[in-house]
Design a protein around this motif. Structure first.
Motif, PDB file in Angstrom:
ATOM      1  N   LEU A  30       1.289  -6.650   7.283  1.00 15.33           N
ATOM      2  CA  LEU A  30       1.561  -6.728   8.709  1.00 15.33           C
ATOM      3  C   LEU A  30       2.881  -6.048   9.046  1.00 15.33           C
ATOM      4  CD1 LEU A  30       0.904  -7.765  11.530  1.00 15.33           C
ATOM      5  CD2 LEU A  30       1.961  -9.950  10.910  1.00 15.33           C
ATOM      6  N   GLU A  31       3.877  -6.250   8.195  1.00 17.67           N
ATOM      7  CA  GLU A  31       5.178  -5.613   8.411  1.00 17.67           C
ATOM      8  C   GLU A  31       5.048  -4.099   8.379  1.00 17.67           C
ATOM      9  OE1 GLU A  31       9.770  -6.211   6.868  1.00 17.67           O
ATOM     10  OE2 GLU A  31       8.105  -6.875   5.597  1.00 17.67           O
ATOM     11  N   GLU A  32       4.245  -3.593   7.445  1.00 17.22           N
ATOM     12  CA  GLU A  32       4.043  -2.145   7.337  1.00 17.22           C
ATOM     13  C   GLU A  32       3.360  -1.606   8.588  1.00 17.22           C
ATOM     14  OE1 GLU A  32       1.771  -1.715   3.802  1.00 17.22           O
ATOM     15  OE2 GLU A  32       3.471  -1.996   2.436  1.00 17.22           O
ATOM     16  N   LYS A  33       2.351  -2.317   9.073  1.00 18.64           N
ATOM     17  CA  LYS A  33       1.605  -1.830  10.228  1.00 18.64           C
ATOM     18  C   LYS A  33       2.428  -1.901  11.507  1.00 18.64           C
ATOM     19  CE  LYS A  33      -3.101  -2.314   8.612  1.00 18.64           C
ATOM     20  NZ  LYS A  33      -4.485  -2.727   8.905  1.00 18.64           N
ATOM     21  N   LEU A  34       3.193  -2.977  11.652  1.00 21.75           N
ATOM     22  CA  LEU A  34       4.029  -3.089  12.847  1.00 21.75           C
ATOM     23  C   LEU A  34       5.139  -2.060  12.850  1.00 21.75           C
ATOM     24  CD1 LEU A  34       4.359  -6.974  13.301  1.00 21.75           C
ATOM     25  CD2 LEU A  34       2.945  -5.377  14.607  1.00 21.75           C
ATOM     26  N   SER A  35       5.656  -1.756  11.658  1.00 23.50           N
ATOM     27  CA  SER A  35       6.724  -0.758  11.551  1.00 23.50           C
ATOM     28  C   SER A  35       6.208   0.620  11.922  1.00 23.50           C
ATOM     29  CB  SER A  35       7.287  -0.724  10.121  1.00 23.50           C
ATOM     30  OG  SER A  35       7.871  -1.968   9.795  1.00 23.50           O
ATOM     31  N   GLY A  36       4.915   0.840  11.714  1.00 20.44           N
ATOM     32  CA  GLY A  36       4.320   2.134  12.035  1.00 20.44           C
ATOM     33  C   GLY A  36       3.949   2.278  13.500  1.00 20.44           C
ATOM     34  N   GLN A  37       4.070   1.175  14.246  1.00 17.32           N
ATOM     35  CA  GLN A  37       3.740   1.215  15.671  1.00 17.32           C
ATOM     36  C   GLN A  37       4.900   1.793  16.466  1.00 17.32           C
ATOM     37  OE1 GLN A  37       0.796  -0.109  17.396  1.00 17.32           O
ATOM     38  NE2 GLN A  37       0.034   0.183  15.316  1.00 17.32           N
ATOM     39  N   ILE A  55     -12.138   1.488  -2.656  1.00 18.09           N
ATOM     40  CA  ILE A  55     -11.784   1.332  -1.250  1.00 18.09           C
ATOM     41  C   ILE A  55     -10.848   0.138  -1.077  1.00 18.09           C
ATOM     42  CG2 ILE A  55     -12.669   0.902   1.069  1.00 18.09           C
ATOM     43  CD1 ILE A  55     -15.293   2.165   0.194  1.00 18.09           C
ATOM     44  N   LYS A  56      -9.733   0.392  -0.449  1.00 20.22           N
ATOM     45  CA  LYS A  56      -8.758  -0.663  -0.211  1.00 20.22           C
ATOM     46  C   LYS A  56      -9.125  -1.411   1.070  1.00 20.22           C
ATOM     47  CE  LYS A  56      -3.838  -1.493   0.517  1.00 20.22           C
ATOM     48  NZ  LYS A  56      -2.502  -0.849   0.691  1.00 20.22           N
ATOM     49  N   THR A  57      -9.335  -2.695   0.954  1.00 14.69           N
ATOM     50  CA  THR A  57      -9.686  -3.498   2.122  1.00 14.69           C
ATOM     51  C   THR A  57      -8.439  -3.818   2.934  1.00 14.69           C
ATOM     52  OG1 THR A  57      -9.479  -5.550   0.860  1.00 14.69           O
ATOM     53  CG2 THR A  57     -11.663  -4.528   0.961  1.00 14.69           C
ATOM     54  N   GLN A  58      -8.610  -3.857   4.231  1.00 17.30           N
ATOM     55  CA  GLN A  58      -7.489  -4.185   5.101  1.00 17.30           C
ATOM     56  C   GLN A  58      -7.304  -5.691   5.166  1.00 17.30           C
ATOM     57  OE1 GLN A  58      -6.949  -1.802   8.808  1.00 17.30           O
ATOM     58  NE2 GLN A  58      -9.077  -1.199   8.444  1.00 17.30           N
ATOM     59  N   LYS A  59      -6.099  -6.132   4.975  1.00 16.49           N
ATOM     60  CA  LYS A  59      -5.783  -7.553   5.072  1.00 16.49           C
ATOM     61  C   LYS A  59      -5.397  -7.937   6.496  1.00 16.49           C
ATOM     62  CE  LYS A  59      -4.233  -7.764   0.261  1.00 16.49           C
ATOM     63  NZ  LYS A  59      -4.588  -6.344   0.000  1.00 16.49           N
ATOM     64  N   VAL A  60      -4.989  -6.943   7.270  1.00 20.97           N
ATOM     65  CA  VAL A  60      -4.626  -7.150   8.668  1.00 20.97           C
ATOM     66  C   VAL A  60      -5.333  -6.108   9.515  1.00 20.97           C
ATOM     67  CG1 VAL A  60      -2.769  -7.228  10.370  1.00 20.97           C
ATOM     68  CG2 VAL A  60      -2.358  -8.074   8.051  1.00 20.97           C
ATOM     69  N   LEU A 116      -4.693  -9.798  16.366  1.00 17.10           N
ATOM     70  CA  LEU A 116      -4.467  -9.614  14.935  1.00 17.10           C
ATOM     71  C   LEU A 116      -5.460 -10.470  14.166  1.00 17.10           C
ATOM     72  CD1 LEU A 116      -0.554  -9.757  14.597  1.00 17.10           C
ATOM     73  CD2 LEU A 116      -2.028  -7.745  14.836  1.00 17.10           C
ATOM     74  N   LEU A 117      -6.302  -9.841  13.360  1.00 15.91           N
ATOM     75  CA  LEU A 117      -7.258 -10.548  12.514  1.00 15.91           C
ATOM     76  C   LEU A 117      -6.726 -10.537  11.091  1.00 15.91           C
ATOM     77  CD1 LEU A 117     -10.555  -8.973  13.924  1.00 15.91           C
ATOM     78  CD2 LEU A 117      -9.536 -11.172  14.524  1.00 15.91           C
ATOM     79  N   LEU A 118      -6.429 -11.724  10.555  1.00 12.68           N
ATOM     80  CA  LEU A 118      -5.824 -11.829   9.233  1.00 12.68           C
ATOM     81  C   LEU A 118      -6.859 -12.240   8.192  1.00 12.68           C
ATOM     82  CD1 LEU A 118      -2.492 -13.672  10.172  1.00 12.68           C
ATOM     83  CD2 LEU A 118      -3.055 -11.235  10.308  1.00 12.68           C
ATOM     84  N   ASP A 119      -6.846 -11.559   7.070  1.00 12.92           N
ATOM     85  CA  ASP A 119      -7.748 -11.885   5.959  1.00 12.92           C
ATOM     86  C   ASP A 119      -7.427 -13.289   5.445  1.00 12.92           C
ATOM     87  OD1 ASP A 119      -9.409 -11.925   3.801  1.00 12.92           O
ATOM     88  OD2 ASP A 119      -8.475 -10.255   2.735  1.00 12.92           O
ATOM     89  N   ASP A 120      -8.448 -14.101   5.209  1.00 16.17           N
ATOM     90  CA  ASP A 120      -8.203 -15.463   4.738  1.00 16.17           C
ATOM     91  C   ASP A 120      -8.400 -15.621   3.232  1.00 16.17           C
ATOM     92  OD1 ASP A 120     -10.944 -15.301   4.521  1.00 16.17           O
ATOM     93  OD2 ASP A 120     -11.360 -16.625   6.221  1.00 16.17           O
ATOM     94  N   ALA A 121      -8.618 -14.473   2.522  1.00 11.73           N
ATOM     95  CA  ALA A 121      -8.858 -14.559   1.079  1.00 11.73           C
ATOM     96  C   ALA A 121      -7.642 -14.157   0.251  1.00 11.73           C
ATOM     97  CB  ALA A 121     -10.060 -13.674   0.699  1.00 11.73           C
ATOM     98  N   CYS A 122      -6.722 -13.420   0.849  1.00 14.55           N
ATOM     99  CA  CYS A 122      -5.546 -12.963   0.102  1.00 14.55           C
ATOM    100  C   CYS A 122      -4.404 -13.965   0.253  1.00 14.55           C
ATOM    101  CB  CYS A 122      -5.119 -11.585   0.591  1.00 14.55           C
ATOM    102  SG  CYS A 122      -4.514 -11.593   2.294  1.00 14.55           S
ATOM    103  N   SER A 123      -3.312 -13.697  -0.457  1.00 14.41           N
ATOM    104  CA  SER A 123      -2.149 -14.581  -0.356  1.00 14.41           C
ATOM    105  C   SER A 123      -1.415 -14.320   0.953  1.00 14.41           C
ATOM    106  CB  SER A 123      -1.203 -14.343  -1.522  1.00 14.41           C
ATOM    107  OG  SER A 123      -0.605 -13.063  -1.427  1.00 14.41           O
TER     108      SER A 123
END
Length: 225
Positions: free
Chosen positions: A33-40, A2-7, A18-25
């Motif tokens: 975020l760019e991918e999700k905003l582009s899909g909006q 399962i791929k966890t969501q970072k955003v 916008l809830l941002l993951d604090d464990a990833c880079s």
């Protein structure tokens, strides 16, 4: 796997969260975020959507904040209103501690003197005519207030002024001003308080009133001042 969501994007009545993951880079965050905003779906003529960003236990550097804002603002209908985190800087923590403290001062504030504190002030002594006391929080005077008192001087309209003997030249709470009462208006209660009511009018009343008007002060006012 399962791929966890970072955003995580959540719509609220006030806009977008916008809830941002604090464990990833940070670079991974920006990419997702760019991918999700582009899909909006976006409409150039649509109303502005206010965006609140929460970074969890991550503090963004100024350059990272700039990149984040550039990305979000590139979608013309989106505007970042705030960037928040669970982490507090030492300076902010020290300021909050100072603002919540009660500063006890034993002295007489004489004509021409100004006593100012950040937080609440408990003055054991008098404020003589021409003297002035100021606090960002509440003002409690175990003595006679015959000069000027300014509570909530940074804008706190919930602040109060209390004195064992209330005969002020001037009372001020936040930006609300009250002139000195005329002699025939003077009451003779043992202790009095001043506060701003729901109509943004300053009221001077018996100290016991605060038990109902400002119940959070009960821990300070138990038994009077």
């Amino acid at each position: 796997m399962i791929k966890t969501q970072k955003v995580i994007m959540k719509g609220t009545k006030d806009g977008l969260l916008l809830l941002l993951d604090d464990a990833c880079s940070f670079s991974e965050l920006i990419k997702e975020l760019e991918e999700k905003l582009s899909g909006q779906k976006s409409d150039e003529d649509s109303r502005t959507v206010h965006v609140r960003v929460h970074t969890g236990n991550r503090i963004l550097a100024e350059e990272q904040q700039r990149k984040l804002k550039e990305l979000v603002h590139s979608h013309h209908h989106l505007h970042i209103e705030s960037i928040e985190s669970n982490v507090m800087f030492k300076a902010d923590a020290a300021r909050m501690k100072q603002e919540s403290e009660i500063h006890v001062v034993t002295k007489v504030v004489r004509s021409g003197q100004i006593l100012k504190v950040i937080g609440d002030l408990l003055l054991i002594g008098d404020v003589n005519p021409g003297g002035k006391v100021m606090a960002s929080g509440n003002i409690f005077i175990l003595g006679a207030l015959k000069g000027i008192a300014h509570a909530g001087c940074d804008g706190d309209e919930q602040a109060v002024i209390c004195a064992s003997n209330m005969k002020p030249m001037q009372l001020r709470i936040a930006d609300c001003l009250n002139r000195a009462p005329d002699q025939d208006e003077m009451r003779h209660y043992e202790s009095e308080c001043a506060y701003i009511d729901e109509n943004r009018q300053m009221v001077i009343d018996r100290l016991v009133t605060l038990r109902f008007i400002r119940p959070n002060l009960n821990r300070l006012m138990e038994g009077g001042i």
